[in-house]
Design an enzyme around this catalytic site. Structure first.
Site: not given
Length: 440
Positions: A197, A315, A340, A351, A408, A410, A412, A435
């Site tokens: 913690a 990290r 799709r 592109q 983005q 995919l 909707g 952290e």
């Protein structure tokens, strides 16, 4: 155990195994051998007591000179490859199918956590002389496993890896009495639920300026403060808590230090703390109100270098999780954009879409490489502060970017829960801000 795994690995690599049709049995034997190190499912109220007295604490050794050449070799050892493969298979077969429900429930199923423990997580940071799985430091191994597990789900990976952070901290910085008291529980079949913690509930949290305080008393310390985003805190039996030790450091402000805190200690309570991401990790606040600890609860002697190393290792762990989840995004969007169809052709023919997918691949690979580099330097006892900082920066910037691009691409579909990219986006944001919690 390590010698046995090496022997089995060499046996499995012989051509005669294929000629005799024993490939599958050999692989199963290897997996069973690697699984004997891990078990999780703690019982709240456990009593920790020293099982044996040692004059000196056990420590994992740095990598041998033969492995510490100037060349940066990314080739995993046989043991690392075996453990990584087992983690990948587990993530695909066990974690991925329940990830959506675990996110919805804010909890990872207990049976899944018990199964995850069989991969050997809690013993990777424990010296072999104390019952651990390896003789040498294994930050790279921990990174490989964390990356593989987070490919299934980051929240579940955090829940499964949290106890390993405590055992690693004890293995790296615990004294002989602390190791004798707590480490035997982590190498047995009934591994305690435990958590590291550090995080606190405030914006722009700085792990080197803690508001949780530790005040010296005649016979120990008194802790006060609140920790946030602590995985499985409500059921944990043992914590390693970071607090600002008053009167240490010579600057009047104290210095950050770690303390071993058992959950049954008076003054400890938890509060639900569900977050945007990592929901399967059952994160909660840990509240400490005049928690009295003995002098032997101080971990690492309040040495500044111990705390700095812990932050850097944490990290690196989060960067490994981000790399695995980013790879999950990439693996999901590639078939989607190829299948799709819009305006009579797959959207991958455009592109803008192709470049977006390429950017995800490029940034994911860059994050992986710098994370591996940092972990390998930690294993060799070389300076790794720069590499850990680079990994953290890439995780914070590129991890969030990769998650956003996945949503983005995919359209909707990326915004709704029918597809996992929205969950991965939420988790990747967490990886760049949390952290502690984990160690490699």
């Amino acid at each position: 155990m390590a010698y046995g795994i090496r022997a089995l690995t060499r046996l499995a690599g012989l051509d005669v195994v294929d000629r005799l049709g024993l490939r599958e049995p050999a692989n199963r034997a290897l997996k069973r051998a690697s699984a004997t190190s891990f078990r999780t499912a703690g019982r709240v109220g456990r009593t920790f007591a020293a099982t044996q007295k040692r004059a000196d604490p056990g420590r994992l050794k740095p990598e041998t000179a033969s492995k510490s050449a100037a060349l940066f070799d990314l080739t995993p050892t046989d043991e690392q490859q075996m453990l990584q493969d087992a983690a990948r298979e587990f993530a695909a077969a066990e974690i991925r199918p329940v990830a959506e429900q675990a996110d919805h429930d804010d909890k990872t199923p207990d049976a899944l956590l018990a199964s995850a423990a069989e991969l050997g997580l809690a013993t990777l940071g424990v010296p072999e002389e104390l019952g651990g799985a390896v003789e040498e430091r294994s930050a790279v191994t921990s990174v490989l496993i964390a990356e593989a597990l987070s490919h299934g789900d980051m929240g579940i990976a955090v829940a499964a890896l949290a106890p390993a952070a405590v055992s690693t901290a004890l293995g790296l910085w615990g004294d002989a009495d602390q190791q004798a008291t707590y480490l035997p529980a982590f190498v047995g079949e009934d591994v305690p639920v435990a958590a590291l913690a550090i995080q606190e509930p405030r914006p722009l949290f700085d792990p080197f300026a803690l508001r949780t305080t530790a005040r010296r008393t005649a016979d120990g310390f008194v802790l006060n403060g609140v920790k946030s985003l602590v995985p499985r805190a409500a059921e944990a039996e043992l914590f390693v808590v970071a607090a600002q030790l008053e009167g240490a450091g010579g600057n009047g402000n104290g210095t950050p230090a770690f303390f071993i805190v058992e959950s049954k200690t008076a003054g400890i309570s938890t509060e639900a703390d569900p977050a945007m991401g990592l929901r399967a990790a059952s994160t909660a606040k840990l509240v400490l109100e005049d928690v009295k600890l003995p002098a032997g609860a101080l971990l690492g002697g309040a040495k500044p270098e111990v705390y700095r190393e812990a932050i850097a290792l944490g990290r690196i762990a989060w960067s490994a999780l981000a790399a695995g989840t980013s790879k999950a995004v990439l693996d999901y969007v590639i078939p989607y954009v190829n299948e799709r169809v819009a305006f009579g052709e797959p959207i991958s023919h455009r592109q803008a879409v192709a470049f977006a997918v390429s950017n995800i691949a490029i940034e994911t690979e860059g994050l992986r490489l710098v994370t591996y580099r940092a972990a390998s330097r930690a294993d060799r006892a070389a300076s790794f502060a720069r590499e850990a900082a680079l990994a953290r920066r890439l995780t914070a910037d590129k991890g969030m970017q990769i998650g956003s691009q996945g949503v983005q691409l995919l359209g909707g579909h990326g915004y709704v829960k029918d597809h996992p990219v929205e969950r991965w986006y939420r988790d990747l944001r967490a990886a760049g801000i949390v952290e502690g919690t984990l160690l490699v």
